[in-house]
Write an enzyme that holds these catalytic residues in place. Structure first.
Site, PDB file in Angstrom:
ATOM      1  CB  CYS A   1      19.512  42.441  31.440  1.00 52.48           C
ATOM      2  SG  CYS A   1      19.930  42.265  29.701  1.00 52.48           S
TER       3      CYS A   1
ATOM      4  CG  HIS B   1      14.015  42.225  29.424  1.00 52.20           C
ATOM      5  ND1 HIS B   1      14.520  42.807  30.565  1.00 52.20           N
ATOM      6  CD2 HIS B   1      15.085  41.704  28.754  1.00 52.20           C
ATOM      7  CE1 HIS B   1      15.844  42.654  30.571  1.00 52.20           C
ATOM      8  NE2 HIS B   1      16.212  41.976  29.501  1.00 52.20           N
ATOM      9  CD  GLU B   2      14.695  38.580  26.466  1.00 54.26           C
ATOM     10  OE1 GLU B   2      15.650  38.886  25.726  1.00 54.26           O
ATOM     11  OE2 GLU B   2      14.826  38.420  27.688  1.00 54.26           O
TER      12      GLU B   2
ATOM     13  CG  HIS C   1      17.731  42.865  24.751  1.00 55.87           C
ATOM     14  ND1 HIS C   1      18.833  43.522  25.232  1.00 55.87           N
ATOM     15  CD2 HIS C   1      17.285  42.089  25.771  1.00 55.87           C
ATOM     16  CE1 HIS C   1      19.045  43.147  26.487  1.00 55.87           C
ATOM     17  NE2 HIS C   1      18.120  42.285  26.841  1.00 55.87           N
TER      18      HIS C   1
HETATM   19 NI    NI Z   1      18.043  41.341  28.732  1.00 56.98          NI
END
Ligand code: NI
Length: 191
Positions: free
Chosen positions: A102, A144-145, A148
């Site tokens: 990341c 994953h995004e 966030h």
């Molecule tokens: Ni990331």
């Protein structure tokens, strides 16, 4: 074109739940400029994706793009995609262990479990609604995004902390085995 500073783990903004964006806001010059900055910053850092909180803007926007990425050469290509207010829903229980890094966690990688088949609903930068099925590593990138936007980092999903490595030690001791396994997976799943 503005390449913005990327926040690193420890910055409290990375731990906030980002807020939804209204259609009116999305159409505003300020929000369109933010999207441009996300794309520029992602490109400059060779990221496969970046989310707005990573540049200090806690709104539910992320960009994703994979084109022969030097950080993740085994990832199938994804054309530039802007996701606004994304909602992800697993389609079944199939999971895959993926080695992730990341931009907000410098020089660290680790293994996380991701859903293989997901439904993703979002608005694009023009406010057009999308409802898509994403599979395989591409599904993992979307997860994953979107994490966030809820204040989560891949570190929170590392189930065995012994899988944590620097990028250099990953290359040296773990890359070949992971790439072999994940390439077989990509060939089987198709994305
Ligand atoms: Ni990331």
């Amino acid at each position: 074109m503005t390449v913005r500073e990327i926040l690193h783990v420890g910055n409290p903004l990375l731990r906030e739940r980002s807020r939804e964006v209204t259609r009116e806001e999305l159409a505003s010059p300020a929000m369109q400029a933010l999207i441009d900055d996300l794309v520029d910053t992602m490109h400059a850092a060779n990221g496969a994706g970046i989310a707005a909180p990573q540049i200090g803007e806690t709104v539910r926007i992320a960009t994703i793009e994979v084109t022969h990425n030097p950080r993740y050469p085994y990832k199938p290509p994804i054309p530039l995609t802007v996701v606004v207010n994304p909602v992800i829903e697993p389609l079944d229980d199939e999971m895959v262990e993926v080695n992730e890094g990341c931009l907000s966690v410098p020089n660290m990688r680790g293994n996380v479990m991701r859903h293989v088949n997901v439904r993703v609903r979002y608005l694009d930068r023009d406010g057009v609604e999308h409802d898509e099925v994403r599979r395989g590593l591409t599904a993992g990138t979307f997860q994953h995004e979107c994490d966030h936007l809820d204040g989560l980092l891949f570190l929170d999903r590392v189930h065995d902390t012994r899988s944590l490595t620097t990028w250099e030690q990953f290359e040296r001791f773990h890359r070949d085995e992971f790439v072999r396994r994940i390439t077989e997976f990509v060939e089987r799943v198709g994305s």
